[in-house]
Design a protein around this motif. Sequence first.
Motif, mmCIF file in Angstrom:
data_model
loop_
_atom_site.group_PDB
_atom_site.id
_atom_site.type_symbol
_atom_site.label_atom_id
_atom_site.label_comp_id
_atom_site.label_asym_id
_atom_site.label_seq_id
_atom_site.Cartn_x
_atom_site.Cartn_y
_atom_site.Cartn_z
ATOM 1 N N SER A 264 17.888 10.506 13.426
ATOM 2 C CA SER A 264 19.550 10.468 14.458
ATOM 3 C C SER A 264 18.979 9.962 15.579
ATOM 4 O O SER A 264 17.879 8.550 14.637
ATOM 5 N N THR A 265 20.047 9.276 16.257
ATOM 6 C CA THR A 265 20.567 8.566 17.676
ATOM 7 C C THR A 265 20.062 9.060 18.781
ATOM 8 O O THR A 265 20.098 10.522 19.206
ATOM 9 N N VAL A 266 19.707 8.704 19.567
ATOM 10 C CA VAL A 266 19.608 8.942 20.794
ATOM 11 C C VAL A 266 20.482 7.988 21.747
ATOM 12 O O VAL A 266 20.495 6.520 20.996
ATOM 13 N N LEU B 60 21.257 2.481 18.192
ATOM 14 C CA LEU B 60 19.911 2.454 18.467
ATOM 15 C C LEU B 60 19.920 3.063 16.783
ATOM 16 O O LEU B 60 18.806 3.904 17.111
ATOM 17 N N ASN C 203 18.414 13.286 22.936
ATOM 18 C CA ASN C 203 17.479 13.421 22.029
ATOM 19 C C ASN C 203 15.786 14.058 21.987
ATOM 20 O O ASN C 203 15.358 13.746 23.132
ATOM 21 N N GLY C 204 16.048 15.048 21.725
ATOM 22 C CA GLY C 204 14.506 16.200 21.917
ATOM 23 C C GLY C 204 14.864 16.755 22.828
ATOM 24 O O GLY C 204 14.209 17.361 22.606
HETATM 25 C C1 LIG Z 1 14.586 10.990 18.366
HETATM 26 O O1 LIG Z 1 13.176 12.849 18.982
HETATM 27 C C2 LIG Z 1 12.622 12.970 17.783
HETATM 28 C C3 LIG Z 1 11.117 13.794 18.452
HETATM 29 O O2 LIG Z 1 12.124 14.662 18.956
HETATM 30 C C4 LIG Z 1 11.368 11.057 16.989
HETATM 31 O O3 LIG Z 1 11.066 11.880 15.741
HETATM 32 C C5 LIG Z 1 13.179 9.837 17.291
HETATM 33 O O4 LIG Z 1 12.239 10.026 16.521
HETATM 34 C C6 LIG Z 1 13.562 10.395 18.237
HETATM 35 N N1 LIG Z 1 15.142 9.521 17.462
HETATM 36 C C7 LIG Z 1 14.928 8.324 18.331
HETATM 37 C C8 LIG Z 1 16.343 7.945 17.824
HETATM 38 O O5 LIG Z 1 14.987 7.415 19.431
#
Ligand SMILES: *[C@@H]1O[C@H](CO)[C@@H](O)[C@H](O)[C@H]1NC(C)=O
Length: 389
Positions: free
Chosen positions: A43-45, A11, A264-265
């Motif tokens: 970043s990745t989730v 992802l 994530n987040g």
């Molecule tokens: C992770 O979360 C942030 C906001 O919290 C977002 O901007 C970012 O796109 C998200 N990354 C993925 C890979 O989903």
Amino acid sequence: MLNTLSSAALLGAVAVSANPLAYGPLNGWGGSPSNTWGSGASSTVSSYGASQTPFTFPLSNGFPNVSDATLRGIEVTAQGTLPNGPPVTHLNTTSITIFELIAFNEIFEVAFFSSLINNITSNYDGYGIGSSVLKDYVLKALDAVLAQEELHHLGANGILANAGQDKIQPCEYVFPTASFDDAIALARTFTDLVLGTLQDAQAGLNGDGDGEFIPLLGAVQGQEGEQNGFYRELINLIPSSAPFLTRSAAPFAFSALNQNFVVNGTCPGPANALLFKSLPIFGVLNVDTKNIALADQTLTFSVKTSSSYADVAGWSVTFINQQNVPVTKPITNIKLAGGVATFDAFFPAETLLMNALTISAVTHGASSFASVGDVAAATLFGPGLIEIN
Ligand SMILES: *[C@@H]1O[C@H](CO)[C@@H](O)[C@H](O)[C@H]1NC(C)=O
Ligand SMILES: *[C@@H]1O[C@H](CO)[C@@H](O)[C@H](O)[C@H]1NC(C)=O
Ligand SMILES: *[C@@H]1O[C@H](CO)[C@@H](O)[C@H](O)[C@H]1NC(C)=O
Ligand SMILES: *[C@@H]1O[C@H](CO)[C@@H](O)[C@H](O)[C@H]1NC(C)=O
């Protein structure tokens, strides 16, 4: 058996920029690589979150916020106390990031071992241990590990607080494991990565003029090594894996935690926000070849990317194993489809006796690297974690 990590998540979206790279850090803490890659790695989730209820804090004992009586109970289970010397009231910048990453990693470990102990105790499918003697023994060991990891986290946060810094707060976590064997194999792999990253932390403290903490990190490193001998034995490996354990760098550990475990987040600020500013999260590197044995062989990798064929052809795969000079190999057999690049690279595992942990990374900008810090500074995707014997 799980011998690669980060294989499930495809992802991470990475748009590779053509910025030249700054080389030179001897450890993974200097030079704030995220500056170099401001418009690069994102970043990745973790892909596991979708089907799993995330693990959340606090624990039933209140951890990470514990009363004095609860702390005493944790110390009794851990068979020892937090260091009781006078507080150090100043940390230089790199050292702050070092203790933030340690606290960030240790609270993930607390989450992982809490979940694992709960699964064993509850006899969840895949986690039952038939022999009651063996089950008691494993739980006794893991209860001590959990308490010891709680103290590692509280200790690192205490060092940050003494120096006037915010404490690292818990995020929410998921685990890519569904059986006892897989969970122990994973514990062995992430502990190997920690053992390599603590080497980098010691070099970073030294470089930052905060060398008085190096023995403390040595004490934690040995402790984690004791744990790892136990995990290795449980999955039928000899306790000690190699003469010199694999070196890592902070961005590899931070990336692995965020790619695989952190939802994530869910990481609250402001302390965690500082850590996220200091260290990059690379794109996910999938090691598609499974059950990798000690043989010279071609491995297949994949990454999610919108880069062109020509860009991908300019990358390399770099392997870090033990205390040897990183091995960089050209990428071959490139296939681009549906936003995924699949490619091969030669892995001279037998020639170089690359047992134990190998960190693989997709790098660019050079065909050889003198140090692991240099590799991290040129990494686009990683770490792909390979374990042999
Ligand atoms: C992770 O979360 C942030 C906001 O919290 C977002 O901007 C970012 O796109 C998200 N990354 C993925 C890979 O989903
Ligand atoms: C721990 O206490 C701090 C300060 O009161 C609070 O901000 C934080 O949310 C608490 N953490 C948990 C997991 O309850
Ligand atoms: C514990 O079990 C749940 C499923 O019930 C699973 O999602 C989780 O990954 C397991 N934890 C560990 C550490 O294996
Ligand atoms: C660390 O901080 C101390 C105190 O501010 C300072 O004297 C020293 O030069 C710093 N060391 C490095 C390497 O920045």
